[in-house]
Design a protein around this motif. Structure first.
Motif, PDB file in Angstrom:
ATOM      1  N   SER A 101       2.865 -29.611  30.182  1.00  0.00           N
ATOM      2  CA  SER A 101       2.769 -29.167  28.640  1.00  0.00           C
ATOM      3  C   SER A 101       3.019 -27.323  28.085  1.00  0.00           C
ATOM      4  O   SER A 101       2.963 -26.904  29.478  1.00  0.00           O
ATOM      5  CB  SER A 101       1.105 -29.355  28.185  1.00  0.00           C
ATOM      6  OG  SER A 101       0.126 -28.613  29.390  1.00  0.00           O
ATOM      7  N   VAL A 102       2.985 -27.432  27.052  1.00  0.00           N
ATOM      8  CA  VAL A 102       2.913 -25.623  27.694  1.00  0.00           C
ATOM      9  C   VAL A 102       1.556 -25.245  26.611  1.00  0.00           C
ATOM     10  O   VAL A 102       0.860 -25.247  25.839  1.00  0.00           O
ATOM     11  CB  VAL A 102       3.803 -25.277  26.277  1.00  0.00           C
ATOM     12  CG1 VAL A 102       3.499 -23.976  25.597  1.00  0.00           C
ATOM     13  CG2 VAL A 102       5.619 -25.562  26.403  1.00  0.00           C
TER      14      VAL A 102
ATOM     15  N   LEU B  54       4.689 -18.603  33.970  1.00  0.00           N
ATOM     16  CA  LEU B  54       3.764 -17.639  33.392  1.00  0.00           C
ATOM     17  C   LEU B  54       3.885 -16.837  33.486  1.00  0.00           C
ATOM     18  O   LEU B  54       4.249 -15.959  33.639  1.00  0.00           O
ATOM     19  CB  LEU B  54       2.058 -18.022  34.295  1.00  0.00           C
ATOM     20  CG  LEU B  54       0.858 -17.594  34.026  1.00  0.00           C
ATOM     21  CD1 LEU B  54       0.290 -18.247  32.275  1.00  0.00           C
ATOM     22  CD2 LEU B  54      -0.036 -17.028  34.726  1.00  0.00           C
ATOM     23  N   LEU B  55       3.267 -15.805  31.278  1.00  0.00           N
ATOM     24  CA  LEU B  55       3.826 -14.722  30.937  1.00  0.00           C
ATOM     25  C   LEU B  55       2.294 -14.676  30.592  1.00  0.00           C
ATOM     26  O   LEU B  55       2.000 -14.864  30.335  1.00  0.00           O
ATOM     27  CB  LEU B  55       4.710 -14.557  30.126  1.00  0.00           C
ATOM     28  CG  LEU B  55       6.280 -15.150  30.106  1.00  0.00           C
ATOM     29  CD1 LEU B  55       6.693 -15.530  28.603  1.00  0.00           C
ATOM     30  CD2 LEU B  55       7.066 -14.293  30.960  1.00  0.00           C
ATOM     31  N   LEU B  56       2.267 -12.991  31.270  1.00  0.00           N
ATOM     32  CA  LEU B  56       0.963 -12.550  30.640  1.00  0.00           C
ATOM     33  C   LEU B  56       1.218 -10.854  30.011  1.00  0.00           C
ATOM     34  O   LEU B  56       1.901 -10.120  30.630  1.00  0.00           O
ATOM     35  CB  LEU B  56       0.131 -12.283  32.220  1.00  0.00           C
ATOM     36  CG  LEU B  56      -0.345 -13.389  32.746  1.00  0.00           C
ATOM     37  CD1 LEU B  56      -0.646 -12.994  34.133  1.00  0.00           C
ATOM     38  CD2 LEU B  56      -0.666 -14.226  32.534  1.00  0.00           C
TER      39      LEU B  56
ATOM     40  N   PHE C 108      -1.444 -14.679  27.017  1.00  0.00           N
ATOM     41  CA  PHE C 108      -0.421 -15.753  28.324  1.00  0.00           C
ATOM     42  C   PHE C 108      -0.178 -16.824  27.585  1.00  0.00           C
ATOM     43  O   PHE C 108      -0.563 -18.163  26.458  1.00  0.00           O
ATOM     44  CB  PHE C 108      -1.389 -16.071  29.139  1.00  0.00           C
ATOM     45  CG  PHE C 108      -2.332 -17.480  29.149  1.00  0.00           C
ATOM     46  CD1 PHE C 108      -1.842 -18.555  29.201  1.00  0.00           C
ATOM     47  CD2 PHE C 108      -3.651 -17.419  29.087  1.00  0.00           C
ATOM     48  CE1 PHE C 108      -3.035 -19.922  28.968  1.00  0.00           C
ATOM     49  CE2 PHE C 108      -4.817 -18.286  28.665  1.00  0.00           C
ATOM     50  CZ  PHE C 108      -4.269 -19.809  28.800  1.00  0.00           C
ATOM     51  N   TRP C 109       0.102 -17.300  28.444  1.00  0.00           N
ATOM     52  CA  TRP C 109       2.116 -18.517  28.200  1.00  0.00           C
ATOM     53  C   TRP C 109       2.486 -18.651  29.631  1.00  0.00           C
ATOM     54  O   TRP C 109       2.487 -18.339  29.628  1.00  0.00           O
ATOM     55  CB  TRP C 109       2.938 -18.401  27.515  1.00  0.00           C
ATOM     56  CG  TRP C 109       4.085 -18.857  26.966  1.00  0.00           C
ATOM     57  CD1 TRP C 109       4.103 -19.786  25.425  1.00  0.00           C
ATOM     58  CD2 TRP C 109       5.314 -19.386  27.324  1.00  0.00           C
ATOM     59  NE1 TRP C 109       5.238 -20.902  25.596  1.00  0.00           N
ATOM     60  CE2 TRP C 109       5.962 -20.369  26.196  1.00  0.00           C
ATOM     61  CE3 TRP C 109       5.996 -19.120  28.189  1.00  0.00           C
ATOM     62  CZ2 TRP C 109       6.858 -21.128  26.740  1.00  0.00           C
ATOM     63  CZ3 TRP C 109       6.806 -19.828  29.082  1.00  0.00           C
ATOM     64  CH2 TRP C 109       7.644 -20.668  28.280  1.00  0.00           C
TER      65      TRP C 109
ATOM     66  N   ILE D  28       7.894 -17.399  37.815  1.00  0.00           N
ATOM     67  CA  ILE D  28       8.549 -18.405  37.769  1.00  0.00           C
ATOM     68  C   ILE D  28       8.527 -18.718  38.642  1.00  0.00           C
ATOM     69  O   ILE D  28       8.561 -18.104  40.087  1.00  0.00           O
ATOM     70  CB  ILE D  28      10.529 -18.068  37.057  1.00  0.00           C
ATOM     71  CG1 ILE D  28      10.549 -19.239  36.642  1.00  0.00           C
ATOM     72  CG2 ILE D  28      10.557 -17.504  37.976  1.00  0.00           C
ATOM     73  CD1 ILE D  28      11.541 -19.443  36.183  1.00  0.00           C
ATOM     74  N   GLY D  29       8.314 -20.368  38.967  1.00  0.00           N
ATOM     75  CA  GLY D  29       8.843 -21.000  40.199  1.00  0.00           C
ATOM     76  C   GLY D  29       7.209 -21.796  40.634  1.00  0.00           C
ATOM     77  O   GLY D  29       6.702 -21.518  40.705  1.00  0.00           O
ATOM     78  N   GLU D  30       7.620 -22.792  41.582  1.00  0.00           N
ATOM     79  CA  GLU D  30       6.729 -23.803  42.199  1.00  0.00           C
ATOM     80  C   GLU D  30       5.717 -22.973  43.004  1.00  0.00           C
ATOM     81  O   GLU D  30       6.309 -22.440  43.910  1.00  0.00           O
ATOM     82  CB  GLU D  30       7.020 -25.378  42.341  1.00  0.00           C
ATOM     83  CG  GLU D  30       7.389 -25.864  41.242  1.00  0.00           C
ATOM     84  CD  GLU D  30       7.661 -27.044  41.444  1.00  0.00           C
ATOM     85  OE1 GLU D  30       7.376 -27.904  42.519  1.00  0.00           O
ATOM     86  OE2 GLU D  30       8.866 -27.723  41.579  1.00  0.00           O
TER      87      GLU D  30
END
Length: 269
Positions: free
Chosen positions: A109-110, A139-141, A99-100, A69-71
């Motif tokens: 967008s998602v 991002l989740l993997l 992934f999401w 998480i984070g830029e």
């Protein structure tokens, strides 16, 4: 990061009288990642052999979960690191990958996709390569090792991540819910798949209807959801990551586990 830096310094063979060279955190992480990938390559065959032995004995497999998480100040580097981590996560599961993620900005967008393929194949697909064109800030993997009797991975709805109906919330899970607990929870919560992991997300979502006990907190319904998960799941194993995109462009990442599963967090700021 201090530990990682120490491990790298042992291999530099720099004379003690010379001043150590300053390196960026990005360079540091790439060196560590390169070393870990070499180790994983040697272990890969051995782990898959152990995995096969576990299947023969009817044991559950540990899935691989990764995310951030984070830029990023270096999106290309972030893409390289996540690609390597995702591909090598298949030593924890080769049945499916997915992934999401969320883009920066209110109009971002998602992005969500999953397939019944191993993650090293998944990252070669155009769907994954297209992520280089997106500025993701969450991002989740997931690399799935399917537990016996908990949803055939060939049926894609049984694979991770699991999402809310509007895709604004997503869950990835490492572990297995106890069979008796899962049977009870299936009577209480509606699910779309045959995978036990999905029930955790449905418990989390259901708490939106009642969260009075956390009314003074910023996100009372989410805290109530996590409380309910631990109330219902006592024997099951879990390490969980839940990502959420809010309408005001906030991004939330909920991480929790019980004693049966590890969960590591690195602050790379």
């Amino acid at each position: 990061l201090k530990t990682l830096a120490f491990q790298i310094n042992l291999k530099t063979n720099c004379p003690l009288h010379q001043k150590p060279q300053r390196i960026s955190i990005q360079h540091l992480l790439l060196q560590v990642l390169h070393q870990q990938v070499k180790i994983l390559q040697h272990l890969h065959l051995e782990v898959l052999q152990v995995r096969l032995a576990h299947f023969k004995k009817g044991r559950s497999i540990i899935c691989g979960i990764v995310g951030y998480i984070g830029e990023s100040t270096s999106p290309d580097l972030t893409y390289q690191i996540t690609t390597k981590l995702f591909a090598k996560s298949e030593i924890r599961g080769i049945d499916a990958a997915g992934f999401w993620g969320t883009e920066k900005g209110i109009d971002g967008s998602v992005i969500y996709h999953k397939e019944p393929v191993r993650s090293s194949f998944f990252v070669q697909k155009q769907t994954w390569k297209d992520l280089k064109n997106h500025n993701l800030n969450l991002l989740l993997l997931h690399a799935r090792g399917a537990s016996k009797g908990m949803g055939d991975p060939i049926i894609n709805k049984n694979n991770h991540p699991f999402t809310s109906l509007d895709k604004s919330v997503a869950l990835i899970h490492n572990g297995k819910i106890d069979d008796n607990e899962y049977k009870y929870l299936k009577l209480k919560y509606n699910t779309l798949s045959q995978c036990d992991s999905e029930i955790i997300l449905r418990i989390f979502e259901a708490a939106e209807l009642y969260s009075e006990s956390f009314s003074e907190e910023e996100y009372p319904h989410r805290l109530a959801g996590i409380r309910d998960i631990f109330s219902h799941i006592n024997l099951g194993h879990m390490a969980v990551a839940i990502g959420e995109r809010k309408e005001n462009d906030d991004r939330l990442l909920w991480l929790f586990r019980n004693k049966h599963r590890p969960l590591w967090l690195i602050d790379a700021r």
